[in-house]
Design an enzyme around this catalytic site. Structure first.
Site, PDB file in Angstrom:
ATOM      1  N   ASP A 117       2.780  -4.878   4.278  1.00  0.00           N
ATOM      2  CA  ASP A 117       2.759  -6.454   4.845  1.00  0.00           C
ATOM      3  C   ASP A 117       2.395  -6.078   6.332  1.00  0.00           C
ATOM      4  O   ASP A 117       2.307  -5.055   7.044  1.00  0.00           O
ATOM      5  CB  ASP A 117       4.186  -6.840   4.595  1.00  0.00           C
ATOM      6  N   ASP A 119       2.824  -9.157   9.283  1.00  0.00           N
ATOM      7  CA  ASP A 119       4.054  -9.735  10.029  1.00  0.00           C
ATOM      8  C   ASP A 119       5.434  -9.206   9.680  1.00  0.00           C
ATOM      9  O   ASP A 119       5.842  -9.308   8.582  1.00  0.00           O
ATOM     10  CB  ASP A 119       4.111 -11.275  10.007  1.00  0.00           C
ATOM     11  N   ASP A 309       8.657  -7.265   4.464  1.00  0.00           N
ATOM     12  CA  ASP A 309       9.847  -7.871   4.728  1.00  0.00           C
ATOM     13  C   ASP A 309      10.197  -9.109   4.195  1.00  0.00           C
ATOM     14  O   ASP A 309      11.130  -9.645   4.488  1.00  0.00           O
ATOM     15  CB  ASP A 309       9.837  -7.849   6.565  1.00  0.00           C
TER      16      ASP A 309
END
Length: 371
Positions: A117, A119, A309
């Site tokens: 991922d 961000d 996240d």
């Protein structure tokens, strides 16, 4: 590997309008009518009932926004969750750094494929989404990983924007939650005779997404701190800098706009409301597509590692669990429902993991050369 240390999460489609309406209908048949029996007048009007349902829907949205807020999580971390729950979660999701050798042992004889991922994983979560820059050290770590393993970035961001942040041509990029996928321009060195991968399963929705973006830009202009981002195949409404007292107003604006577009749905990310096409496509589907593009669709000798996240990454964690291959690593400082097997606390630990992976690979190659 994926079946150990798994915590079954709750529903991950962040805000299902159908679910909220069903819940609202249940309330309308019980508590609302009960309230009407207590207070005068005895019956509520249709307009009153509609207002109650609207308020309940907005309240549900705001509760979800609050639950996904990193600020909210940190502010309650000292009292929730209880120590025993936190300890149990940490045991069920051990550190990927502490368990590094165990993880590498499971990769023996298999091809590692890395999925990341952006961000909150490669870059920290920042107030201004346009300034979520990746550090030079992290970029170097990702480049080194891609030297040894097929590597992809799977993000909710617009693919072009993430590429501008990362600037590594050798990677695969899956933007807009996997609805905009493109491989290295020169093809993959891991597949002989490979051609450039390019896939956009939601191309027909582009005009509609552009229209919604412009409408939301105009209608949120008066809400201080709100930021609307066009991520090509989805529209992101960021509320990281919006006063929490204004969240319900922002949620209502988004609700009213979305009501005019029945082919679009709302999803929840970290301090962001995301409007996407209603198609059966997510980060999990993108992961499967990329594995197939790399020639690993039905292979037993591949070991995917997915690090993320966000709750949208749970779809990818689920794919790995269902396949019984590889591992999911959640990036989080606090316990939360996840289908990942391991954890890393923050982007700096992600970088440590990537650097250790490269070092391990180089040592392995050195041993092979000596023998």
């Amino acid at each position: 590997m994926t079946k150990r240390n798994v915590v079954v999460s709750g529903p991950r489609s962040a805000l299902s309008l159908a679910t909220m309406k069903a819940a609202a209908a249940a309330v309308s048949n019980s508590s609302i009518l009960a309230a009407a029996a207590i207070h005068k007048p005895r019956f509520i009007t249709i307009s009153q009932k509609k207002q109650i349902l609207k308020d309940l829907e907005i309240s549900t949205w705001v509760d979800s926004m609050r639950a996904s807020s990193p600020t909210h999580i940190h502010s309650t971390a000292t009292t929730s969750p209880p120590d025993n729950i936190r300890s149990s979660w940490l045991m069920d999701h051990p550190s990927a750094l502490e368990m590094f050798q165990e993880i590498m042992g499971a990769t023996k004889g298999k091809q590692i494929a890395m999925f990341l991922d952006y961000d909150g994983t490669l870059s920290p979560i920042v107030d201004d989404p346009d300034r979520a820059f990746i550090s030079d050290t992290m970029r170097r770590a990702v480049r080194n990983v891609a030297t040894h393993f097929p590597t992809a970035i799977v993000t909710g961001r617009c693919r072009d924007k993430v590429y501008d942040f990362v600037r590594l041509a050798e990677l695969y990029y899956a933007g807009s939650h996997g609805m905009d996928i493109k491989g290295p321009a020169k093809g993959s060195k891991y597949i002989k005779g490979s051609q450039t991968v390019f896939f956009q399963p939601a191309g027909e929705f582009l005009p509609m997404i552009d229209e919604v973006y412009k409408v939301l830009q105009e209608k949120t202009r008066s809400i201080l701190g709100a930021y609307v981002e066009n991520n090509k195949f989805c529209v992101s409404v960021h509320f990281r800098r919006v006063d929490e007292k204004k969240w319900s107003g922002l949620a209502n604006v988004v609700r009213l706009v979305l009501k005019e577009y029945p082919k679009l749905q709302l999803n929840q990310g970290r301090k962001v409301l995301e409007i996407r096409p209603i198609i059966k496509w997510d980060k999990g589907k993108a992961l499967e597509f990329l594995l197939e593009s790399l020639g690993f669709a039905n292979c037993t000798d591949v070991f995917p590692i997915y690090i993320g996240d966000d709750r949208t990454d749970e779809d990818a964690f689920k794919v790995l669990r269902d396949r019984g291959q590889g591992i999911g690593i959640v990036v989080s400082k606090v316990p939360k429902p996840t289908l990942a097997s391991y954890r890393l606390r923050e982007p700096s630990e992600v970088m440590d993991f990537l650097q250790r992976l490269v070092k391990w690979k180089r040592l392995s190659l050195g041993r092979q050369f000596r023998t």
